[in-house]
Scaffold this active site. Sequence first.
Site, PDB file in Angstrom:
ATOM      1  N   HIS A  66       0.831  -1.194   0.000  1.00 55.88           N
ATOM      2  CA  HIS A  66       0.000   0.000   0.000  1.00 55.88           C
ATOM      3  C   HIS A  66       0.875   1.256   0.000  1.00 55.88           C
ATOM      4  O   HIS A  66       1.735   1.401   0.863  1.00 55.88           O
ATOM      5  CB  HIS A  66      -0.896   0.043   1.230  1.00 55.88           C
ATOM      6  CG  HIS A  66      -1.683  -1.206   1.464  1.00 55.88           C
ATOM      7  ND1 HIS A  66      -1.958  -1.687   2.722  1.00 55.88           N
ATOM      8  CD2 HIS A  66      -2.253  -2.078   0.596  1.00 55.88           C
ATOM      9  CE1 HIS A  66      -2.666  -2.799   2.632  1.00 55.88           C
ATOM     10  NE2 HIS A  66      -2.848  -3.060   1.349  1.00 55.88           N
ATOM     11  N   TYR A  98       3.216   2.128  13.281  1.00 56.95           N
ATOM     12  CA  TYR A  98       3.236   3.171  12.252  1.00 56.95           C
ATOM     13  C   TYR A  98       3.194   4.537  12.927  1.00 56.95           C
ATOM     14  O   TYR A  98       2.292   4.803  13.719  1.00 56.95           O
ATOM     15  CB  TYR A  98       1.987   3.132  11.369  1.00 56.95           C
ATOM     16  CG  TYR A  98       1.665   1.867  10.644  1.00 56.95           C
ATOM     17  CD1 TYR A  98       1.917   1.752   9.280  1.00 56.95           C
ATOM     18  CD2 TYR A  98       1.026   0.812  11.291  1.00 56.95           C
ATOM     19  CE1 TYR A  98       1.559   0.616   8.587  1.00 56.95           C
ATOM     20  CE2 TYR A  98       0.671  -0.340  10.599  1.00 56.95           C
ATOM     21  CZ  TYR A  98       0.939  -0.430   9.249  1.00 56.95           C
ATOM     22  OH  TYR A  98       0.585  -1.557   8.566  1.00 56.95           O
TER      23      TYR A  98
END
Length: 470
Positions: A70, A133
């Site tokens: 992604h 993240y």
Amino acid sequence: MPARGPELSVRSTAIPGLLVVTMPVHGDSRGWFRENWQRAKMVAEGLPDFTPVQHSLAYNAARGTTRGIHAEPWDKFVSVASGRAFGAWVDLREGPSYGAVHTEELTEDTAVFVPRGVGNSYQTLVPDTTYSYLVNDHWSADAAYTNLNLGDPTVAVPWPIPLEQAVRSEKDLGHPSLADVRAVRPPGVVILGGTGQLGKALAAQFPQARVLGRAECDLADPSSVAALDVPRGGTVLNAAAYTAVDAAQTAQGRAAAWAANATGVAALVRRVAEQRATLVHYSSDYVFDGTGGSGPDGAYLEEDPVAPLGVYGQSKLAGDLAVGTLPRHYLVRTSWVVGEGANFVRTMQRLARDGVRPTVVDDQVGRLTFTTELARATAHLLAGDAPFGTYNVTCSGTPTSWAELAGAVFEHEGRDPGDVTPVSTADYLSGRTGETAPRPAVSTLHLGRIEETGYRPTDQAAALRDYLAG
């Protein structure tokens, strides 16, 4: 806790902007500790100051859990909070590195900075792996993603666990091959002041940019700035300014200068900040008092004290201070700008051809800056991910007076440089009527900081010859 492993370091990869960070880990019989994000230390080692705003964790129960590939519209700083993972990144950005691949095993001492547009994926190597993240924009369901099939044969990611044995989502199984992916285009660039000398040079340097003149965005009009369409994560090059130095000393000019150069710039900073964009703003040697800086031969360093003499310099300084509050900014300070249109060099060239013997001041010293030089330096700062902050940008070479520059123009035109009569600023202004702004006697700016980024300014004398021949 004693540290194990190497010291903090940042290294580049085959994918431009994708950086691998090695972090010290402190451990004992109880476990381990690391500074997962330490802005000051990591930026000093070369990591972009990407200003994260959200931290997310993905827990993966099974070995072989595989997610991606992604590319999201924000920068990411990824690591594992527990366990181990095999990371794979594919450059999906438009450009020569499109399709480039980098792989890295993520353990407790390794993290990766992933720039916007690079596809991110990972495969867990042990059960109970938690993936971390840090991102510099808030997640949104409406965000546009660019996806690539995990098994695309073109990029051929060497997954440690074959994909047919991996745990994958149905959504990831349906992603397109590289041949069918629409490459991620760079965030947009907007040029303000596009009809001016600098704006025209920037438009030529950035041909894909959206170029706006005062009719489209007037810095002196708060409603115009508030309505400015700033691309999310993009770049604004602000070449708009009130530059009538003498007129700024009048009551009407003072208000106009402050409206455009100070209040308007502050409003622009707010608009750019809302969109997490980058601002390149152009400033002036007029923020100094002209007595000389602390650099070699009295040149001004970026951090030298400011003390503008006139209204124009004061309004520019106020705008500079607003720009300095923006995390992602380049404040480009320059002097003696020459570009397309009416300017000192063209005036001297015309006088030389007309047989005139002009009187020119010889007690103001500095270096010319051609607008093409500013445009080239801007492209360098943006393309090279130079640290944000203030940079002096002029041509290089020996500083000269205006009279010496005029003599060089006359010589180029076949005239005797002695036909230019040098005079002091005080004598030149004696007998003149109307408002006159004070000028800095020393306008020389030290170029060491931008040279440290790998930029090489053009020699003033060579640039002048090329300009006159053009």
